[in-house]
Design an enzyme around this catalytic site. Structure first.
Site, short mmCIF file in Angstrom:
data_model
loop_
_atom_site.label_atom_id
_atom_site.label_comp_id
_atom_site.label_asym_id
_atom_site.label_seq_id
_atom_site.Cartn_x
_atom_site.Cartn_y
_atom_site.Cartn_z
N ILE A 127 -68.40 30.29 -59.81
CA ILE A 127 -67.49 30.86 -60.74
C ILE A 127 -66.55 31.82 -60.06
O ILE A 127 -66.96 32.56 -59.02
CB ILE A 127 -68.29 31.69 -61.64
N GLU A 128 -65.23 31.40 -60.10
CA GLU A 128 -64.03 32.16 -59.33
C GLU A 128 -63.60 33.07 -60.51
O GLU A 128 -63.01 32.46 -61.42
CB GLU A 128 -63.23 31.16 -58.75
N ILE A 129 -63.10 34.27 -60.27
CA ILE A 129 -62.49 35.03 -61.24
C ILE A 129 -61.29 35.64 -60.36
O ILE A 129 -61.44 35.99 -59.26
CB ILE A 129 -63.31 36.41 -61.62
#
Length: 133
Positions: A127-129
């Site tokens: 998961i990349e924010i």
């Protein structure tokens, strides 16, 4: 005749080991909303919503038809956008004892330079924010 074109992404599907654990993570850590919905056969499925976006959840032990050729947990890599400072995300995630795998680091998004931090969900999806610079 004009060539057909696409206008957006309606939803995507995550195949997960444990729907309850996934819902708990995404609602607690990322602020998404657990949204049950009824499909054509009358059964209820689960989705996660944020803004105008939706992630449908399929159980790994019985993915709904039709599905990807090889639906497996942990094979997704999602980039999610935020307007919040990434430092606020770091503080929030650390308060929940969620490991940050990397970042904040410079990257390139669909529309240009972004800054990103990375974590993993219960199925080890990446998961990349990100924020646009």
């Amino acid at each position: 005749m004009p060539k057909p074109s696409l206008t957006g992404l309606d939803h995507l599907v995550l195949t997960v080991q444990n729907i309850e654990a996934t819902v708990a993570f995404y609602t607690r850590a990322l602020g998404m909303t657990d949204t049950p919905f009824i499909v054509a056969d009358g059964s209820t499925r689960r989705a996660l919503e944020f803004g105008p976006h939706k992630i449908n959840l399929h159980p790994a032990d019985g993915p709904y038809q039709p599905h990807a050729k090889t639906p497996l947990p942990g094979t997704a890599d999602l980039c999610l956008l935020t307007r919040s400072p990434l430092e606020d995300w770091v503080t929030h995630l650390q308060s929940l004892n969620i490991d940050i795998a990397q970042g904040p680091v410079p990257r390139t998004g669909a529309r240009g330079p972004i800054t990103s931090l990375y974590l993993r969900d219960p199925d080890q999806n990446l998961i990349e924010i990100s924020t646009y610079d």
